[in-house]
Enzyme design. Structure first.
Site, PDB file in Angstrom:
ATOM      1  N   HIS A 429       0.833  -1.205   0.000  1.00 20.54           N
ATOM      2  CA  HIS A 429       0.000   0.000   0.000  1.00 20.54           C
ATOM      3  C   HIS A 429       0.866   1.253   0.000  1.00 20.54           C
ATOM      4  CE1 HIS A 429      -3.549   2.504   1.256  1.00 20.54           C
ATOM      5  NE2 HIS A 429      -2.551   3.261   1.695  1.00 20.54           N
ATOM      6  N   GLU A 430       1.832   1.298   0.909  1.00 20.93           N
ATOM      7  CA  GLU A 430       2.662   2.499   1.015  1.00 20.93           C
ATOM      8  C   GLU A 430       3.492   2.715  -0.246  1.00 20.93           C
ATOM      9  OE1 GLU A 430       1.992   4.550   3.155  1.00 20.93           O
ATOM     10  OE2 GLU A 430       0.820   3.240   4.456  1.00 20.93           O
ATOM     11  N   HIS A 433       1.779   4.318  -3.167  1.00 17.64           N
ATOM     12  CA  HIS A 433       1.681   5.779  -3.185  1.00 17.64           C
ATOM     13  C   HIS A 433       2.802   6.364  -4.033  1.00 17.64           C
ATOM     14  CE1 HIS A 433      -1.661   6.561  -0.579  1.00 17.64           C
ATOM     15  NE2 HIS A 433      -1.153   5.856   0.423  1.00 17.64           N
TER      16      HIS A 433
END
Length: 637
Positions: A429-430, A433
């Protein structure tokens, strides 16, 4: 140059996926709501079908894709002045991506963006445009050339946002003797790097221009671009946060968290096609610890900004073999295992994204780009057990050529506490980004997911990729997945609903966004829609359960990796600060480029099930849903 051109225009370009800051971190602790400073989406997006119908645009042709793009901008915006941004590239699908920035009186309009996608045939495929079209000043209003003006802007930003930087002794130093618009602010304390200030225009939500100082401050939890009015430095028009926060998951790739598998020894997991120096080299040096071309991983118990001299495991013969169990406590007793897991997951994901098209040219994260295009020296700083917070994780994405920064925290919602480095979905997820911010609007512009809706989609893309990589061999479209269940010690995870194709289990639809004002909530809607698309493509093409995709003529042969590829390609096609409809159209166009449009109906049906069908309309306050699909998709159902 344009001196302290404190005149009438301000611009704020959305940079990095701006995620909602949890209530225990950063400026939120000080009562500052950064979401209140967001700008509205304003981009126009012309998809391939619309371009084909415009004879004037479709006739533009050249072997030089930058030349075609430039001619298009002059045609669409004949009265505008602009400059070519130096991050254009040709992607792995053969599509050229070119980016322009509007200028007025020689000063950038920071959110005046024009992105052009040029097909392999040398013609315009699609384009996005957010140039200012209203009145512009004949010249910038000059005030007395007082070198304290950038400092006054810094003070205005610090006061308005309660940024914990001391600047009583700040002085402005021009970055170039001939440039009086770009400054470094020396003599401050409390920031990870010297603040900077640059004079730019900003299009405000009412459509007017304001001249502003874009003040950049990095305090760790928040890496901000604050647009301070150049005439009245008590006014802040817009804030961009490079840091994207979240909450989420790893062991062997595909194991979401320690409940799904056991630790195992894996030998030489890198792929030399995507990490040509292995994970422990950068083309000049071979490292015996968690340092390499793609990242640098270490513990960071104090939460500070220094990392190069922080602790890293340095085993004999590169044998990073450390015991770990979720019952171990305190977390510091297994820091070697934590760093190793974070290192493995981040590098594995780097290699997977590279295969799917996120390479040096498109702005990926590498120290040495090995003459493959793009800007180097931008590995990812990977901080395990970061002491600057708890119950969270975040990723900061500056433009290409500057390192990304991932900070992984300890979660205290279970006893003993849990280390988020062992939850693969959080790492993915990170890192995503970084992917979505570098691809949207071009590698040099990390401000293109800064509006509320686009920032929400930034969270949605991150959840989508994290969910896609965790699919298991026996999963079907009836399989539901929560987000962050293990680390949060909650089987429902950290989202309002689990990801599901069942409308009762997860009832979110496009028009749900009308009632939402928080990026993670909006992102859950977007990821839910993409989850429908994912399973439609899997049902058609099957599912490759291996850790890497297989390709035929550049197209993934299965539905899972095809969905990931189309979503990734759509990021590069869409305009700066897209809305749901524009992002949908970019994915549809990505399929036309990659497969000739062979999956249009599967895509449309997935979108339409969640009200993003052909009749869907975007309005920031009154989005209109539609479950319609093209006629051809109804005929051959």
């Amino acid at each position: 140059m344009h001196g302290l051109l404190l005149a009438a225009t301000l611009l704020s370009l959305p940079f990095n996926a701006v995620a909602h800051v949890p209530p225990t971190t950063g400026l939120v602790r000080r009562g500052v709501d950064l979401d209140s400073f967001r700008l509205n989406e304003r981009s126009q997006f012309k998809i391939s079908e619309q371009v084909e119908k415009d004879s004037g645009v479709s006739a533009l042709h050249s072997r030089n894709y930058v030349d075609v793009a430039t001619r298009l901008v002059k045609r669409v915006a004949p009265k505008a002045t602009f400059r070519l941004v130096d991050d254009h590239y040709i992607g792995d699908t053969g599509v050229g991506h070119v980016y322009f920035r509007q200028t007025i009186n020689g000063v950038d309009v920071d959110n005046g963006d024009f992105n052009v996608n040029i097909g392999r045939n040398g013609r315009v495929f699609s384009y996005g445009n957010s140039f200012h079209t209203g009145d512009v000043p004949e010249s910038n209003l000059r005030v007395k050339e007082d070198p304290s003006n950038p400092v006054q802007a810094l003070h205005g930003a610090l006061k308005a946002l309660r940024i914990p930087i001391k600047a009583e002794r700040a002085v402005a130093e021009a970055t170039n003797e001939e440039d009086d618009e770009d400054f470094v602010l020396k003599g401050t304390s409390g920031a990870l790097a010297d603040p900077t200030a640059k004079l730019v225009y900003l299009m405000k939500n009412d459509g007017s221009l304001a001249l502003t100082w874009r003040v950049e401050t990095d305090i760790g939890d928040n890496w901000l671009l604050t647009y301070v009015d150049a005439e009245d430095t008590t006014k802040v028009h817009n804030v961009v946060d490079y840091v994207a926060h979240a909450t989420y998951k790893v062991y062997r790739w595909g194991i979401a968290d320690p409940t799904e598998g056991e630790l195992e020894v894996i030998s030489d997991p890198w792929n030399l096609r995507t990490s040509e120096f292995t994970w422990h080299g950068n083309g000049t040096t071979r490292f015996s610890t968690t340092i390499g071309n793609n990242g640098i991983a270490q513990s960071n118990p104090t939460g500070g900004s220094e990392y190069l001299n922080n602790y890293r495991p340095q085993p004999a013969d590169l044998k990073f073999e450390y015991d770990y169990s979720p019952s171990m406590n305190p977390p510091s007793t297994y820091i070697d295992a934590s760093i190793t897991q974070l290192w493995y997951s981040a590098n594995t994901y780097h290699d997977l994204l590279y295969m799917l098209g996120f390479n040096e040219r498109s702005g990926n994260f590498e120290t040495n780009n090995n003459n493959q295009g793009g800007k180097g020296n931008d590995y990812v700083i990977l901080n395990a057990q970061d002491g600057s917070g708890t119950n969270n994780a975040n990723f900061a994405t500056p433009p290409d050529g500057r390192p990304g920064r991932m900070r992984m925290y300890i979660w205290t919602r279970a006893n003993p506490p849990r280390d988020v480095c062992f939850e693969e979905g959080t790492v993915v997820h990170e890192y995503t980004h970084g992917l979505s911010n570098r691809l949207t609007g071009g590698p040099a512009n990390s401000r293109c997911l800064n509006a509320l809706e686009s920032g929400g989609m930034g969270e949605g893309w991150s959840d989508f990729f994290a969910t896609a990589v965790r699919l298991k061999p026996k999963d079907t479209r009836h399989t539901d997945y929560p987000k962050g269940a293990w680390v949060a010690n909650n089987p429902r995870g950290v989202r309002q609903y689990v990801y599901s194709t069942n409308m009762t289990t997860n009832p979110l639809v496009y028009t749900t966004v009308n009632s939402l004002n928080q990026v993670h909530a909006i992102g859950t809607v977007w990821a839910t829609i993409l989850y429908e698309v994912l399973w439609n493509l899997i049902d058609k093409h099957g599912k490759n359960d291996g850790p890497t995709p297989k390709f035929r003529n550049g197209v993934p042969t299965d539905g899972k990796y095809l969905a990931m590829k189309l979503v990734l390609d759509g990021l590069a096609l869409q305009p700066c600060n897209p809305n749901f409809v524009q992002a949908r159209d970019a994915i549809l166009d990505a399929d036309k480029i990659l497969t000739g449009g062979r999956n249009q109906c599967e895509l449309w049906k997935g979108f339409a099930k969640r009200e993003l069908g052909t009749g869907a309309k975007w309005d920031p306050r009154n989005r209109v849903g539609s479950t319609r699909v093209p006629v051809i998709c109804r005929i051959f159902t």
